[in-house]
Design an enzyme around this catalytic site. Sequence first.
Site, PDB file in Angstrom:
ATOM      1  N   TRP A  39       0.814  -1.224   0.000  1.00 34.50           N
ATOM      2  CA  TRP A  39       0.000   0.000   0.000  1.00 34.50           C
ATOM      3  C   TRP A  39       0.841   1.265   0.000  1.00 34.50           C
ATOM      4  O   TRP A  39       0.297   2.368  -0.125  1.00 34.50           O
ATOM      5  CB  TRP A  39      -0.907   0.024   1.237  1.00 34.50           C
ATOM      6  N   ALA A  40       2.144   1.129   0.190  1.00 35.59           N
ATOM      7  CA  ALA A  40       2.972   2.334   0.300  1.00 35.59           C
ATOM      8  C   ALA A  40       2.923   3.113  -1.007  1.00 35.59           C
ATOM      9  O   ALA A  40       2.961   2.536  -2.092  1.00 35.59           O
ATOM     10  CB  ALA A  40       4.405   1.968   0.651  1.00 35.59           C
ATOM     11  N   GLY A  45       4.239   6.988  -1.480  1.00 26.05           N
ATOM     12  CA  GLY A  45       5.221   8.040  -1.768  1.00 26.05           C
ATOM     13  C   GLY A  45       6.569   7.527  -2.226  1.00 26.05           C
ATOM     14  O   GLY A  45       7.109   7.966  -3.240  1.00 26.05           O
ATOM     15  N   GLY A  46       7.181   6.596  -1.461  1.00 26.26           N
ATOM     16  CA  GLY A  46       8.457   6.061  -1.890  1.00 26.26           C
ATOM     17  C   GLY A  46       9.411   5.740  -0.758  1.00 26.26           C
ATOM     18  O   GLY A  46       9.010   5.624   0.397  1.00 26.26           O
ATOM     19  N   GLU A  57       8.988  15.143  -0.091  1.00 23.66           N
ATOM     20  CA  GLU A  57       7.848  15.036   0.831  1.00 23.66           C
ATOM     21  C   GLU A  57       8.092  15.928   2.041  1.00 23.66           C
ATOM     22  O   GLU A  57       9.191  16.468   2.215  1.00 23.66           O
ATOM     23  CB  GLU A  57       7.652  13.578   1.269  1.00 23.66           C
ATOM     24  N   ASP A  94       0.670  -7.612  16.068  1.00 23.35           N
ATOM     25  CA  ASP A  94       0.933  -8.971  16.569  1.00 23.35           C
ATOM     26  C   ASP A  94       2.370  -9.136  17.079  1.00 23.35           C
ATOM     27  O   ASP A  94       2.602  -9.757  18.117  1.00 23.35           O
ATOM     28  CB  ASP A  94       0.664 -10.016  15.475  1.00 23.35           C
ATOM     29  N   HIS A  99      -1.517  10.242   9.701  1.00 18.74           N
ATOM     30  CA  HIS A  99      -1.202  10.848   8.408  1.00 18.74           C
ATOM     31  C   HIS A  99      -2.218  11.951   8.157  1.00 18.74           C
ATOM     32  O   HIS A  99      -3.423  11.743   8.337  1.00 18.74           O
ATOM     33  CB  HIS A  99      -1.260   9.798   7.295  1.00 18.74           C
ATOM     34  N   ARG A 155       4.671  15.730   9.550  1.00 17.87           N
ATOM     35  CA  ARG A 155       3.293  15.244   9.637  1.00 17.87           C
ATOM     36  C   ARG A 155       2.575  15.544  10.933  1.00 17.87           C
ATOM     37  O   ARG A 155       1.359  15.754  10.941  1.00 17.87           O
ATOM     38  CB  ARG A 155       3.314  13.720   9.508  1.00 17.87           C
ATOM     39  N   HIS A 200      -1.686   6.047  11.112  1.00 18.52           N
ATOM     40  CA  HIS A 200      -0.895   5.634   9.943  1.00 18.52           C
ATOM     41  C   HIS A 200       0.311   4.776  10.292  1.00 18.52           C
ATOM     42  O   HIS A 200       0.606   3.801   9.601  1.00 18.52           O
ATOM     43  CB  HIS A 200      -0.434   6.909   9.229  1.00 18.52           C
ATOM     44  N   GLU A 243       8.210  -2.182  10.777  1.00 16.41           N
ATOM     45  CA  GLU A 243       7.362  -1.297  11.590  1.00 16.41           C
ATOM     46  C   GLU A 243       7.119  -1.841  12.996  1.00 16.41           C
ATOM     47  O   GLU A 243       6.857  -1.073  13.926  1.00 16.41           O
ATOM     48  CB  GLU A 243       6.029  -1.040  10.868  1.00 16.41           C
ATOM     49  N   ARG A 299       7.888  10.006  12.732  1.00 12.80           N
ATOM     50  CA  ARG A 299       8.688   9.502  11.614  1.00 12.80           C
ATOM     51  C   ARG A 299       8.703  10.477  10.441  1.00 12.80           C
ATOM     52  O   ARG A 299       7.664  11.028  10.060  1.00 12.80           O
ATOM     53  CB  ARG A 299       8.128   8.162  11.135  1.00 12.80           C
ATOM     54  N   SER A 314      10.386   4.694   6.497  1.00 11.65           N
ATOM     55  CA  SER A 314      10.008   3.364   6.980  1.00 11.65           C
ATOM     56  C   SER A 314      10.477   2.270   6.025  1.00 11.65           C
ATOM     57  O   SER A 314      11.078   1.275   6.438  1.00 11.65           O
ATOM     58  CB  SER A 314       8.495   3.275   7.144  1.00 11.65           C
ATOM     59  N   LEU A 315      10.196   2.446   4.742  1.00 13.97           N
ATOM     60  CA  LEU A 315      10.624   1.422   3.772  1.00 13.97           C
ATOM     61  C   LEU A 315      12.141   1.283   3.820  1.00 13.97           C
ATOM     62  O   LEU A 315      12.685   0.183   3.712  1.00 13.97           O
ATOM     63  CB  LEU A 315      10.154   1.790   2.356  1.00 13.97           C
TER      64      LEU A 315
HETATM   65  P1  FAD Z   1       3.961  -5.041   6.449  1.00 15.78           P
HETATM   66  O1  FAD Z   1       4.307  -4.665   5.090  1.00 15.78           O
HETATM   67  O2  FAD Z   1       2.692  -4.521   7.015  1.00 15.78           O
HETATM   68  O3  FAD Z   1       3.909  -6.621   6.487  1.00 15.78           O
HETATM   69  C1  FAD Z   1       3.456  -7.311   7.635  1.00 15.78           C
HETATM   70  C2  FAD Z   1       3.364  -8.785   7.309  1.00 15.78           C
HETATM   71  O4  FAD Z   1       3.209  -9.509   8.525  1.00 15.78           O
HETATM   72  C3  FAD Z   1       2.186  -9.171   6.436  1.00 15.78           C
HETATM   73  O5  FAD Z   1       2.607 -10.178   5.546  1.00 15.78           O
HETATM   74  C4  FAD Z   1       1.204  -9.771   7.445  1.00 15.78           C
HETATM   75  O6  FAD Z   1       0.328 -10.724   6.898  1.00 15.78           O
HETATM   76  C5  FAD Z   1       2.160 -10.431   8.394  1.00 15.78           C
HETATM   77  N1  FAD Z   1       1.670 -10.701   9.745  1.00 15.78           N
HETATM   78  C6  FAD Z   1       1.250  -9.825  10.682  1.00 15.78           C
HETATM   79  N2  FAD Z   1       0.951 -10.485  11.824  1.00 15.78           N
HETATM   80  C7  FAD Z   1       1.189 -11.797  11.581  1.00 15.78           C
HETATM   81  C8  FAD Z   1       1.074 -12.980  12.360  1.00 15.78           C
HETATM   82  N3  FAD Z   1       0.635 -12.967  13.629  1.00 15.78           N
HETATM   83  N4  FAD Z   1       1.392 -14.170  11.787  1.00 15.78           N
HETATM   84  C9  FAD Z   1       1.815 -14.233  10.499  1.00 15.78           C
HETATM   85  N5  FAD Z   1       1.945 -13.143   9.724  1.00 15.78           N
HETATM   86  C10 FAD Z   1       1.642 -11.940  10.267  1.00 15.78           C
HETATM   87  N6  FAD Z   1       6.448   4.161   4.278  1.00 15.78           N
HETATM   88  C11 FAD Z   1       7.410   4.698   3.508  1.00 15.78           C
HETATM   89  O7  FAD Z   1       8.594   4.656   3.866  1.00 15.78           O
HETATM   90  N7  FAD Z   1       7.086   5.280   2.314  1.00 15.78           N
HETATM   91  C12 FAD Z   1       5.795   5.343   1.860  1.00 15.78           C
HETATM   92  O8  FAD Z   1       5.542   5.853   0.785  1.00 15.78           O
HETATM   93  C13 FAD Z   1       4.770   4.807   2.682  1.00 15.78           C
HETATM   94  N8  FAD Z   1       3.472   4.894   2.298  1.00 15.78           N
HETATM   95  C14 FAD Z   1       2.520   4.273   3.058  1.00 15.78           C
HETATM   96  C15 FAD Z   1       1.196   4.269   2.633  1.00 15.78           C
HETATM   97  C16 FAD Z   1       0.231   3.581   3.347  1.00 15.78           C
HETATM   98  C17 FAD Z   1      -1.200   3.590   2.877  1.00 15.78           C
HETATM   99  C18 FAD Z   1       0.592   2.888   4.532  1.00 15.78           C
HETATM  100  C19 FAD Z   1      -0.433   2.129   5.331  1.00 15.78           C
HETATM  101  C20 FAD Z   1       1.900   2.907   4.983  1.00 15.78           C
HETATM  102  C21 FAD Z   1       2.877   3.594   4.246  1.00 15.78           C
HETATM  103  N9  FAD Z   1       4.208   3.611   4.672  1.00 15.78           N
HETATM  104  C22 FAD Z   1       5.152   4.182   3.887  1.00 15.78           C
HETATM  105  C23 FAD Z   1       4.625   2.826   5.829  1.00 15.78           C
HETATM  106  C24 FAD Z   1       5.224   1.498   5.308  1.00 15.78           C
HETATM  107  O9  FAD Z   1       4.481   1.056   4.198  1.00 15.78           O
HETATM  108  C25 FAD Z   1       5.207   0.412   6.360  1.00 15.78           C
HETATM  109  O10 FAD Z   1       5.712   0.906   7.574  1.00 15.78           O
HETATM  110  C26 FAD Z   1       6.079  -0.757   5.910  1.00 15.78           C
HETATM  111  O11 FAD Z   1       5.649  -1.221   4.651  1.00 15.78           O
HETATM  112  C27 FAD Z   1       6.009  -1.865   6.933  1.00 15.78           C
HETATM  113  O12 FAD Z   1       6.613  -3.011   6.396  1.00 15.78           O
HETATM  114  P2  FAD Z   1       6.658  -4.317   7.278  1.00 15.78           P
HETATM  115  O13 FAD Z   1       7.309  -5.354   6.457  1.00 15.78           O
HETATM  116  O14 FAD Z   1       7.192  -3.987   8.611  1.00 15.78           O
HETATM  117  O15 FAD Z   1       5.098  -4.680   7.504  1.00 15.78           O
HETATM  118  C1  SIN Z   2       2.812   9.039   1.752  1.00 15.76           C
HETATM  119  O1  SIN Z   2       3.008   8.673   0.597  1.00 15.76           O
HETATM  120  O2  SIN Z   2       2.322  10.123   2.070  1.00 15.76           O
HETATM  121  C2  SIN Z   2       3.214   8.127   2.846  1.00 15.76           C
HETATM  122  C3  SIN Z   2       4.658   8.171   2.995  1.00 15.76           C
HETATM  123  C4  SIN Z   2       5.088   7.560   4.286  1.00 15.76           C
HETATM  124  O3  SIN Z   2       4.263   7.091   5.084  1.00 15.76           O
HETATM  125  O4  SIN Z   2       6.292   7.587   4.523  1.00 15.76           O
END
Ligand code: FAD
Ligand code: SIN
Length: 538
Positions: free
Chosen positions: A48-49, A51-52, A119, A221, A242, A292, A353, A377, A388, A393-394
Amino acid sequence: MTDHPSNPAPVVVIGAGLAGLAVALHLAQTRPVVVLAKRELGEGATPWAQGGIVGVLGDDDSIDSHVRDTQDAGAGLVDEHAARFIAERSAQAVAWLVELGVPFSPDPAGPLGLHLAREGGHAVRRIAHAADATGKAIHDALLARAQAHPNITLRQRWMAVDVITSRHLQRDEAPRCYGVYALDMDSQRVETLPAVAVVLATGGVGKVYRYTSNPDTATGDGMAMAWRAGCRVANMEFIQFHPTCLYHPQERTLLITEALRGEGAVLRLPGMSGDDGRFMAAHDPRGELAPRDIVARAIDFEMKKHGLDHVWLDATHLGENFLKSHFPTIHARCAALGIDIASQPIPVVPAAHYACGGVVTDLDGRTDLPGLYAVGETSYTGLHGANRLASNSLLECVVLGRTCADHILGSAPAAVQALPHWDESQVEDADEQVVISHNWDELRLLMWNYVGIVRTTKRLQRARHRIKLLQSEIDDYYANFRVNRDLLELRNLVDCAKLIVRSALMRTESRGLHYSRDYPDTLPVSFPTVLLRRRRRT
Ligand code: FAD
Ligand code: SIN
């Protein structure tokens, strides 16, 4: 008990987002890895991310500049060492993604041939992106690699329930993580997965709030599991709202990327045109590009002051061609809801967010429990401080994904123990599943009403009281009934809600994302809010 396997146990990575896949792809060079995802593999925040991802790449940029912006946004609580460590590895992180085939938006004149966006809170353009769907482009590329890798086993619809520690062995062992109990959603059985190491990569906790930009997977979790296993969690009060999520009855979770403000979109009060309705300059000299926390609080303030349901984000002056080519996803998704962003302003509200706090780790992803790691995260590395910076985050997922894998690869694998099976002998099927959904709704609403953008001690205390009641009901449910995903997620959300409220009550100041009407000032010196579970005597 599970049998001692003749093959070495795998590393179990819980989560198939960017953090989990980055760890798995590095580990798989030499180790078998099992990756669990509690829903379909494509679900999570990463796809869902929008921006980048930050890359310190441009001639006009520097590590110092990025560290400074991260610190400014983080309002005095950023760990400078973590920020520098991660910024220094950002170019390598983006280059690795390019190597894996991520189709970033090109610019032949740009560094690495990439177009860089800007951004809020960033002094320069330093965001590598794939139009406005960066997360999906990254996730598709990494998932395809993982699916093709012979050392990686991906298990979707497997939900980790708890990590297995010395406590489960009921022997006098040194504290350690030995594996995971996980619910196979298809068979509805809880299986025992032994592991040489377990990596929590479960993402955030946005679903603890009624309105959020987050997907359904974001139920905290990893934070809850680590907490129950005796690990420290930190800074849970700093939940980022956000500023600009779409306000629309049919679409509750569509984020309108900050990059749109980076290109010049402005915030305006409804019913006013020209510069009349603009309000950000009255709140911060950086206007729409302030960090933000400031923009979200300003919108909240204006909405309450004028009794509004939303404010406008106006991008009409950017023109249809520009909007369609730079923001095709937002353009199309708004159009499907009847909003033409080239000719109409977009109704927006703030929504939960991002969790800036989480499981305390070092820069190798190590938690307090040997054998248990946390990345992405769900973790707290000190990078984000009290708020943040966009697109950090990415970056953290990629950089720490690699260092965590390197640490596991460099550690001698622990001997795998015979582990006790999950015991269901004392439980039965739930009598009233609807109780769980009522408790979900109640929790998310009370967090929204009492633990939102602007807080007071009285409201936090009210929240604490109600959460305590919910927790006792849920504990009762958990002890007596067979587990299912809704119950497990609710149990985790309640644990996280409790941690958020406890941390918020401990912070007797306003800083970054935590604003208290009772403590409006920022203290001269401040520290992370670190919580450690009181251990019961056995
Ligand atoms: P996630 O990508 O959320 O993955 C979590 C995984 O864990 C999933 O596969 C899920 O199924 C699994 N999981 C969870 N609990 C369990 C469990 N108990 N058992 C088994 N599996 C489980 N950040 C940026 O830096 N740039 C951006 O542009 C940006 N845009 C964003 C836009 C949106 C709409 C959102 C919501 C966030 C955005 N962020 C952005 C934040 C960023 O996307 C997230 O912080 C980052 O992707 C988190 O990655 P992750 O791998 O930690 O978690
Ligand atoms: C966004 O694209 O505004 C989200 C970027 C982020 O959460 O870092």
